[in-house]
Design an enzyme around this catalytic site. Structure first.
Site, PDB file in Angstrom:
ATOM      1  NE  ARG A   1      77.784  -1.759 -35.114  1.00 28.61           N
ATOM      2  CZ  ARG A   1      78.064  -1.152 -36.254  1.00 28.61           C
ATOM      3  NH1 ARG A   1      78.952  -1.674 -37.082  1.00 28.61           N
ATOM      4  NH2 ARG A   1      77.459  -0.019 -36.582  1.00 28.61           N
ATOM      5  CB  ILE A   2      83.242  -8.488 -33.895  1.00 28.15           C
ATOM      6  CG1 ILE A   2      82.025  -8.644 -34.806  1.00 28.15           C
ATOM      7  CG2 ILE A   2      83.771  -9.859 -33.457  1.00 28.15           C
ATOM      8  CD1 ILE A   2      82.354  -9.229 -36.166  1.00 28.15           C
TER       9      ILE A   2
ATOM     10  CG  ASP B   1      90.732   0.551 -33.490  1.00 25.04           C
ATOM     11  OD1 ASP B   1      90.895   1.635 -34.094  1.00 25.04           O
ATOM     12  OD2 ASP B   1      89.714  -0.140 -33.626  1.00 25.04           O
TER      13      ASP B   1
ATOM     14  CB  ALA C   1      88.182 -10.007 -39.653  1.00 25.63           C
ATOM     15  NE  ARG C   2      84.161 -10.170 -45.233  1.00 25.01           N
ATOM     16  CZ  ARG C   2      83.224 -10.385 -44.333  1.00 25.01           C
ATOM     17  NH1 ARG C   2      83.520 -11.100 -43.247  1.00 25.01           N
ATOM     18  NH2 ARG C   2      82.013  -9.919 -44.494  1.00 25.01           N
TER      19      ARG C   2
ATOM     20  CG  ASP D   1      84.633 -18.719 -39.518  1.00 23.92           C
ATOM     21  OD1 ASP D   1      84.278 -19.895 -39.706  1.00 23.92           O
ATOM     22  OD2 ASP D   1      83.856 -17.751 -39.625  1.00 23.92           O
TER      23      ASP D   1
ATOM     24  CD  GLU E   1      85.173 -16.960 -47.479  1.00 21.14           C
ATOM     25  OE1 GLU E   1      85.138 -17.537 -46.370  1.00 21.14           O
ATOM     26  OE2 GLU E   1      85.225 -15.721 -47.603  1.00 21.14           O
TER      27      GLU E   1
ATOM     28  CG  HIS F   1      82.663 -16.816 -43.735  1.00 20.41           C
ATOM     29  ND1 HIS F   1      82.885 -15.983 -44.796  1.00 20.41           N
ATOM     30  CD2 HIS F   1      82.347 -15.991 -42.696  1.00 20.41           C
ATOM     31  CE1 HIS F   1      82.710 -14.720 -44.440  1.00 20.41           C
ATOM     32  NE2 HIS F   1      82.369 -14.695 -43.164  1.00 20.41           N
TER      33      HIS F   1
END
Length: 352
Positions: free
Chosen positions: A182-183, A202, A262-263, A286, A291, A310
């Site tokens: 979606r992003i 993708d 994302a992560r 980000d 983390e 984040h």
């Protein structure tokens, strides 16, 4: 295969019945998510106490236990506890979960799908600020705004900026997008007005869909090697852990930028750090792995790295967009209509 929830199973009442709703999330999130307008609308749509927020469902307080036993819908957000079989046994009337955030992986369990509970997510709404952050990062990175700001602060004197920034800019740059999530799709939309070439990696997007999106589909290696900037929008899955490792990063051209909203686990930190310390690559991060970088990490001080905590996702007033979406879904449910953004178990193996 889990049974697919029947999202239109609730009988249509005229006027619609007000379902019993229990809020389940971190208390501080509830206070930010729902303002006075939202709480008024919530109590109009449902039978609920908007002041009662269930953060613990395994050993609930008497008030939460009573509300859980009556709840037809859980309104969840960040900090919601897992909906285990034990929790579901204490919620015999539960038929739906409306999640006012993105991923439901943290609190939805197999027991929910086996029971046929209908689930909605605000992932599409939460994608908007992340895509906006990414667009700003792309345009600033290609313009070398961070570098220019640092140099300007250090020099505090006249300088030949045209020479110093020669070769920068956004005209005819190539942007590589990893993941048509979606992003990722929203980023593609936001990039359309600019004179940029967009590559996409993708494995779930075929050539026809890529053409509809207006992007060029390529393998991951080709994307890394052919992009001035690579931005990551794939889900966090076992298959995507360290998707970008030393071989992929080495393919990126000198001076290229990596953006990760994302992560952190999608990028191998041990492979990325040397590329950044050497100055060969730039980054807008980000999210990181871990983390929170250790206090002694070079990431804090590198002039070619923009490190943010984040914050690309929904914050501040953007939380109200999530609340609006969740209450819209609750209204649809109350009227016996299917959710506009259902989460289906068969899609979870390749989504966040």
């Amino acid at each position: 295969m889990h049974p697919t929830p029947d999202h239109a199973a609730r009988p249509v009442d005229n006027p619609p019945a007000r379902p019993s709703v229990l809020l389940s999330m971190a208390p501080d999130i509830a206070a930010r998510l729902l303002d006075t307008r939202h709480r008024t609308r919530l109590t109009t749509l449902a039978r609920t106490d908007p002041r009662l927020v269930a953060h613990e469902l395994t050993a609930p307080t008497p008030a939460v236990a009573a509300a859980l036993a009556e709840a037809e819908v859980l309104l969840t957000c960040w900090g919601a506890p897992p909906l285990t079989s034990t929790v579901l046994a204490a919620a015999p009337r539960l038929r739906a979960v409306v999640h006012a955030a993105g991923s439901v992986r943290h609190h939805l369990t197999d027991a929910c799908w086996e029971r046929g509970i209908a689930v909605s997510s605000a992932a599409a709404a939460n994608a908007l600020p992340v895509a906006e952050y990414t667009l700003a990062a792309i345009l600033f990175a290609n313009k070398r705004v961070l570098h220019a700001a640092h140099r300007y602060r250090d020099l505090r004197a006249p300088h030949d900026w045209a020479d110093a920034l020669d070769g920068t800019g956004n005209h005819h740059r190539t942007i590589g997008i990893i993941g048509a999530s979606r992003i990722g799709r929203r980023v593609i939309e936001l990039l359309r007005p600019f004179d940029l070439r967009v590559l996409l990696y993708d494995p779930y997007v075929d050539a026809d869909e890529a053409a509809r999106l207006g992007v060029t589909p390529v393998p991951l290696d080709a994307l890394c090697g052919g992009s001035d900037l690579v931005t990551v929008h794939a889900p966090q899955l076992p298959a995507t852990r360290h998707l970008l490792g030393a071989p992929e990063l080495a393919l990126m051209p000198d001076g290229a930028t990596l953006i990760n909203t994302a992560r952190g686990s999608l990028v191998d930190p041990d492979a990325l750090l040397p590329e950044l310390v050497s100055g060969r690559l730039h980054a807008v991060l980000d999210v990181t792995e871990p983390e929170l970088p250790p206090p002694a990490s070079p990431l804090w001080d590198l002039p070619n790295v923009l490190l943010t905590p984040h914050v690309a996702g929904s914050l501040g007033t953007e939380l109200h967009r999530l609340a609006d979406h969740a209450l819209d879904e609750l209204e649809r449910y109350a009227h016996g209509r299917p959710f506009s953004a259902p989460v289906l178990p068969e899609h979870l193996h390749h989504s966040a």
